[in-house]
Structure formats: structure tokens, C-alpha cells
Design a protein around this motif. Structure first.
Motif, short mmCIF file in Angstrom:
data_model
loop_
_atom_site.label_atom_id
_atom_site.label_comp_id
_atom_site.label_asym_id
_atom_site.label_seq_id
_atom_site.Cartn_x
_atom_site.Cartn_y
_atom_site.Cartn_z
N LEU A 1 0.82 -1.21 0.00
CA LEU A 1 0.00 0.00 0.00
C LEU A 1 0.86 1.26 0.00
CD1 LEU A 1 -2.86 -1.06 2.44
CD2 LEU A 1 -2.98 -0.83 -0.04
N LYS A 2 2.00 1.20 0.66
CA LYS A 2 2.92 2.35 0.63
C LYS A 2 3.50 2.52 -0.77
CE LYS A 2 4.40 2.06 5.46
NZ LYS A 2 5.55 1.78 6.38
N CYS A 3 3.76 1.39 -1.41
CA CYS A 3 4.34 1.42 -2.76
C CYS A 3 3.39 2.03 -3.78
CB CYS A 3 4.74 0.01 -3.16
SG CYS A 3 5.43 -0.13 -4.83
N ILE A 4 2.11 1.67 -3.71
CA ILE A 4 1.15 2.15 -4.72
C ILE A 4 0.53 3.49 -4.32
CG2 ILE A 4 0.61 -0.18 -5.49
CD1 ILE A 4 -1.99 -0.04 -3.93
N GLN A 5 0.82 3.94 -3.09
CA GLN A 5 0.40 5.27 -2.63
C GLN A 5 -1.11 5.50 -2.80
OE1 GLN A 5 2.92 8.08 -4.67
NE2 GLN A 5 4.72 7.57 -3.44
N LYS A 6 -1.87 4.72 -2.05
CA LYS A 6 -3.32 4.87 -2.02
C LYS A 6 -3.74 5.28 -0.61
CE LYS A 6 -4.00 3.22 -6.26
NZ LYS A 6 -4.59 4.01 -7.37
N PRO A 7 -3.76 6.56 -0.31
CA PRO A 7 -4.05 7.02 1.05
C PRO A 7 -5.45 6.65 1.54
CG PRO A 7 -4.05 8.86 -0.49
CD PRO A 7 -3.52 7.68 -1.23
N ASN A 8 -6.36 6.35 0.63
CA ASN A 8 -7.73 6.00 1.02
C ASN A 8 -7.86 4.53 1.42
OD1 ASN A 8 -7.19 5.34 -1.72
ND2 ASN A 8 -9.39 5.04 -2.08
N LEU A 9 -6.77 3.78 1.31
CA LEU A 9 -6.80 2.35 1.64
C LEU A 9 -5.87 2.06 2.81
CD1 LEU A 9 -6.68 0.75 -1.92
CD2 LEU A 9 -8.68 1.07 -0.47
N SER A 10 -6.28 1.08 3.63
CA SER A 10 -5.44 0.65 4.75
C SER A 10 -5.31 -0.87 4.74
CB SER A 10 -6.03 1.12 6.08
OG SER A 10 -7.23 0.41 6.36
N GLU A 11 -4.40 -1.37 5.55
CA GLU A 11 -4.16 -2.81 5.63
C GLU A 11 -5.43 -3.56 6.03
OE1 GLU A 11 -3.59 -6.48 7.69
OE2 GLU A 11 -3.78 -4.59 8.79
N THR A 12 -6.28 -2.94 6.86
CA THR A 12 -7.50 -3.60 7.33
C THR A 12 -8.55 -3.75 6.23
OG1 THR A 12 -8.37 -1.47 8.11
CG2 THR A 12 -7.17 -2.84 9.70
N ASP A 13 -8.35 -3.08 5.10
CA ASP A 13 -9.30 -3.19 3.99
C ASP A 13 -9.08 -4.46 3.17
OD1 ASP A 13 -10.57 -0.77 4.54
OD2 ASP A 13 -9.08 0.37 3.40
N PHE A 14 -8.04 -5.21 3.48
CA PHE A 14 -7.69 -6.36 2.64
C PHE A 14 -7.57 -7.64 3.47
CE2 PHE A 14 -6.35 -2.68 0.26
CZ PHE A 14 -6.78 -2.97 -1.02
N ARG A 15 -7.88 -8.74 2.83
CA ARG A 15 -7.69 -10.06 3.39
C ARG A 15 -6.89 -10.88 2.38
NH1 ARG A 15 -9.57 -7.83 7.06
NH2 ARG A 15 -11.29 -8.41 8.47
N VAL A 16 -5.88 -11.57 2.87
CA VAL A 16 -5.07 -12.44 2.02
C VAL A 16 -5.26 -13.87 2.51
CG1 VAL A 16 -2.76 -13.01 1.19
CG2 VAL A 16 -3.39 -10.63 1.62
N ARG A 17 -5.60 -14.75 1.61
CA ARG A 17 -5.79 -16.16 1.96
C ARG A 17 -4.73 -17.00 1.28
NH1 ARG A 17 -10.50 -19.19 3.30
NH2 ARG A 17 -9.81 -21.31 3.82
N LEU A 18 -3.92 -17.70 2.09
CA LEU A 18 -2.93 -18.63 1.57
C LEU A 18 -3.47 -20.03 1.69
CD1 LEU A 18 -1.22 -16.02 2.28
CD2 LEU A 18 0.70 -17.57 2.61
N ILE A 19 -3.58 -20.73 0.58
CA ILE A 19 -4.20 -22.05 0.56
C ILE A 19 -3.21 -23.08 0.03
CG2 ILE A 19 -6.12 -23.41 -0.36
CD1 ILE A 19 -7.46 -20.57 -0.88
N LYS A 20 -2.89 -24.03 0.87
CA LYS A 20 -1.99 -25.11 0.46
C LYS A 20 -2.82 -26.20 -0.21
CE LYS A 20 -0.43 -27.94 3.54
NZ LYS A 20 0.31 -28.49 4.71
N ILE A 21 -2.50 -26.49 -1.45
CA ILE A 21 -3.20 -27.53 -2.19
C ILE A 21 -2.17 -28.60 -2.56
CG2 ILE A 21 -4.58 -28.09 -4.22
CD1 ILE A 21 -5.59 -25.25 -4.25
#
Length: 487
Positions: free
Chosen positions: A380-400
Motif C-alpha cells: 500500500l505504501k508502494c502504490i500510494q493509495k491514502p484511502n486504503l489501509s491494511e484492514t481493507d484487505f484479506r489475504v488467503r494462503l491455501i496449500k493444495i
């Protein structure tokens, strides 16, 4: 025992099946009936309308297949007693008693709110089984345990054997030899003399067991998918043979090798097409978030949700109905549940499939979630989107994988030939096929936004996220060597 005391069930997968009267008495208890209200596929029912099946019917199916397999092995002349057969069936019936609301989803919730407990549904199943046999009164005003002892000659060590079949960790909790009778000491030799009995319900050696065979068939039926694996052929051709290490294990006829690969291929397809469907994942993440919010101010019989796992009496009350129970408990939980019901789900952003070595966040598995959080913040720091925060996203890692992470599970299986039925060997490629998998595990990473619409993310922004997640210095895997026969 007279056959008229047995009960016939008409199952959607196996047709008409006959259940031992002791199994019927176990089924007719609150601990087992609770499974009627726990969906087999967790949040999958919110996506696939036909996936309405529950742990209840799956458990009955596993008991049926366990009985069929052990009866087949017994008919071959193996040293299997009637008590062994009954114990294996009971374990198959009770192996899922410990599942929480929405099945495996509850384990995700427990890992999130109480990671220190290292909670497992298998261990909980043993606790629920203990309560089932000691607290419930069956015929002649006896507890189920007393009926097991008096009417079916099951002793203390037999009940311990059932627990070991349900949860392998129970094998580490054996009673002191000085307190055991000679009969108990002798029967305890099951583990040494008949280790293959531990490969029927939950097979740690190969991952090939009747639990998988039932839920693969059952899930495919209710999802409208096709399964090319035949559990009937497995039961027909399974045989106890001796491997090169001198151990007895359940082996398969050499001509059935491709059928065994099909078992794991079905598992792979179910994960990709159903279990890890992007809408299923979105719903399940929201259910976990709702449970986590409810953990703050919702109680079941005066206890937090995560505390109910400590007492079987209160855990008995935890089923899928909990979503409706917590709906009015907190505004945050209520809001999330309302969003699920209105189909206002977390927005899918993108997904990628990686080799495990390609992911930076897996460098230290113990810090995996913290690593993911740091990568999102850095992105988020890299893409510079001040209207977005870490809490706005969920990342799911799925082992298959095929059930044994990067290993080929068929390497652990042994095969017998028509003219050497008592010798279990590993098959070379030319005996099976050169057209078969070479890679047996991968990681699917899915990115979601908790907002209904993903705000202003370009494809370039998303590519930068994958750049944050991926290692840049991974080494290519060397070519996997061909299988070799045992010496």
C-alpha cells in the motif's frame, strides 16, 4: 447377535447399508445427532445449493466403508477379531464428533483467536466420544460404555484402541503397564501385530483411507461433479501384505495404480473447483470475522465461544446455528452476517498460484500471518493509495497438495502382484505410466477487499502486490528422480 436387531439406512452414496445395533445406539445420542447441524463443506453451502449435506451422514458412510474394508481383509485370513471389526466401525462413526460450526472453518477461527491452544477437531472428537459413552443411557438403563462392556465384550483397552483410531495422539497416552491385566497387555499388541488396522479410518502412512473415500464421493454427488475414483474397487483389491521393511500394511493390486492416482486427482479438483472457490473463500472469511467479533461480547452458557471447546457439555451446543444466535450480540457481528445474507461479500481482487519456495511469507511459517500483514502494508505504501489501509484487505494462503505436502503419496503405498500377493513392493514408472504428476503441492494466494467495490486498483497496482509476495531469488527445483523399487 440376531440380524433383526440391525438397522438399515438408505444412504445417498452407498445405497442401503446395514448398521450394527451398537452403532445405532451411538447414533441415537445428542453428541452424534449434533452433526446433523454441521455442514460438511462449511461455507460451501452458501455457493453450491446442492451442498446441503452434513457431518451426520458422512460419519455413517465412513462407518459403513470401514466395516466393508475390515470385513474384506478379515475374509482373506488376517488375524482380525470381531472386536477389532466393531472397534474400527465405531471409530469411523465417531471420528468427526469434534467438528465445530462450519466444519474445518472453526479450526481457522480457533487458530485466529486462540493460537496457543493448537486446537484440533480430532482431539476434540476423542473428548466428545468419552462424553457420549459415559453420559448417555441406552437400553436396560445402562450407559453406552456399560453396553459396550457387558453386551459386546469391549474392554478398557478396546475403548483406548477406538480413541487411537480417531486421533493418533492418543497412542502417546497409554496407561502404565503395571496397571494393565494380562489380557490388556496381549490385546495392546494390535499396534505391533496388526498396524494396518490404523490405516483404515485415518491413514497417516499414505493418506488413503475410507474417510476420504466417503467424503470425495459424497461431496462430488452434492456438488454435481464427477468422481472417477472407485472405492468399491479399492475395497475389492485391498490386501494386507508385507513390505520390504517387514511391516504389514494395506496394499493394492498393481493394476489399480492409476485408480489410486485418480483418488488424489479428485481431491485436487475438489479443492480447486469447490473448497477453494473464490466466493466460498469470501464467505468463509466473513464467517470467521463474524465469530471473532462475537468472541468479544457473545456467550454460550456464560462462556466465550473459544472457551466452549474446554467442556464437552457446552461444546455440544456449538453448531452452524451459532450465526443466527450471535446476529444480535454485537453491531459488528450483526453487520457482517447481514452482508453475507444480502450477498454483499468481500470483493475478490486477484489470485495467483505459486510454488511454496516462491513465497517470501513462507520463509518463516510461524510468523506467516504477521509476514502477510507486513507485505500488504509495504504494498500500500508502494502504490500510494491514502484511502486504503491494511484492514481493507484479506489475504488467503491455501496449500493444495495430494495429502502429503510435496511428496507423492503413492510412493508410500505398496502394491502386490497377482502371483505374489503377500509381498508389497513399490512400482517403477514403466509399471504404471510416464504420464502422471511430477509436482504434488502448490500454494494458491487469494487477495480480497473487505469493501464491496475495489477502489481504484489498476492492474499495475495488483502486479506490485504479487511482486511483494514473491521471492526473487528462488532456485529452480531439480528434476525429481524416478521411483525405485525397495531393496
Amino acid at each position: 447377535m440376531a440380524t433383526d436387531k440391525y438397522k438399515i439406512f438408505n444412504d445417498s452414496v452407498h445405497g442401503h447399508i446395514t448398521m450394527h445395533p451398537l452403532l445405532v445406539q451411538i447414533i441415537d445420542t445428542p453428541e452424534f445427532q449434533r452433526l446433523r447441524n454441521i455442514k460438511q463443506l462449511g461455507g460451501g453451502y452458501f455457493v453450491f445449493p446442492g451442498a446441503s449435506h452434513n457431518r451426520f451422514e458422512h460419519s455413517i458412510g465412513v462407518a459403513h466403508l470401514a466395516g466393508k474394508l475390515v470385513q474384506s481383509l478379515r475374509a482373506q485370513g488376517n488375524d482380525i477379531t470381531e472386536k477389532d471389526e466393531l472397534c474400527v466401525q465405531i471409530a469411523g462413526l465417531c471420528h468427526d464428533l469434534g467438528h465445530g460450526p462450519f466444519s474445518h472453518l472453526f479450526e481457522v477461527f480457533m487458530k485466529k483467536v486462540k493460537p496457543e491452544l493448537k486446537w484440533k477437531h480430532e482431539k476434540e472428537s476423542v473428548k466428545m466420544f468419552e462424553q457420549l459413552i459415559t453420559k448417555n443411557i441406552g437400553k436396560n438403563n445402562k450407559t453406552i460404555k456399560k453396553i459396550m462392556e457387558d453386551d459386546h465384550n469391549l474392554e478398557k483397552h478396546d475403548i483406548k484402541f477406538i480413541k487411537e483410531l480417531i486421533y493418533s495422539g492418543e497412542r502417546l497416552n497409554s496407561a502404565e503397564d503395571t496397571k494393565e491385566t494380562e489380557t490388556e497387555k496381549r490385546d495392546k499388541q494390535r499396534r505391533k501385530d496388526n498396524p494396518y488396522l490404523y490405516e483404515i479410518v485415518a491413514n497417516e502412512r499414505t493418506g488413503i483411507d475410507v474417510d476420504k473415500m466417503d467424503y470425495f464421493s459424497r461431496d462430488c454427488l452434492h456438488l454435481g461433479m464427477k468422481s472417477n475414483f472407485s472405492h468399491e474397487r479399492y475395497v475389492m483389491f485391498a490386501r494386507v501384505s508385507t513390505n520390504a521393511e517387514g511391516e504389514k500394511q494395506i496394499c493394492m493390486r498393481d493394476k489399480e495404480a492409476l485408480n489410486m492416482y485418480e483418488l488424489f486427482h479428485v481431491r485436487y479438483l475438489l479443492h480447486h473447483n469447490a473448497y477453494q472457490h473464490r466466493v466460498t473463500v469470501a464467505v468463509e472469511m466473513m464467517i470467521v470475522d463474524a465469530l471473532a467479533e462475537a468472541e468479544k461480547d457473545f456467550e454460550v452458557v456464560g462462556r466465550k465461544i473459544s472457551d466452549d471447546v474446554n467442556t464437552p457439555e457446552t461444546y455440544l451446543k456449538l453448531t452452524d446455528n451459532i450465526l443466527q444466535e450471535i446476529k444480535g450480540s454485537s453491531e459488528n457481528a450483526k453487520e457482517i452476517i447481514n452482508r453475507i445474507e444480502k450477498r454483499d461479500l468481500y470483493s475478490f481482487v486477484d489470485s495467483r498460484i505459486f510454488k511454496p519456495k516462491e513465497l517470501k511469507v513462507l520463509n518463516d511459517p510461524k510468523q506467516q500471518m504477521e509476514n502477510v500483514k507486513e507485505k500488504v502494508e509495504s504494498w500500500l505504501k508502494c502504490i500510494q493509495k491514502p484511502n486504503l489501509s491494511e484492514t481493507d484487505f484479506r489475504v488467503r494462503l491455501i496449500k493444495i497438495d495430494y495429502g502429503k505436502e510435496g511428496e507423492n503419496p503413492i510412493d508410500s503405498l505398496r502394491f502386490y502382484r497377482k502371483d505374489e500377493k503377500d509381498k508389497g513392493v513399490k512400482l517403477l514408472d514403466y509399471m504404471v505410466s510416464y504420464i502422471k504428476p511430477e509436482v504434488f503441492h502448490e500454494i494458491k494466494v487469494m487477495l480480497f477487499c473487505t469493501k464491496k467495490l475495489v477502489p481504484g486498483l489498476s492492474m499495475d497496482d495488483i502486479e506490485k502486490f504479487w511482486g511483494e509476495m514473491k521471492n526473487t531469488n528462488e532456485q529452480p527445483d531439480s528434476k525429481k528422480p524416478k521411483l525405485q523399487e525397495d531393496n
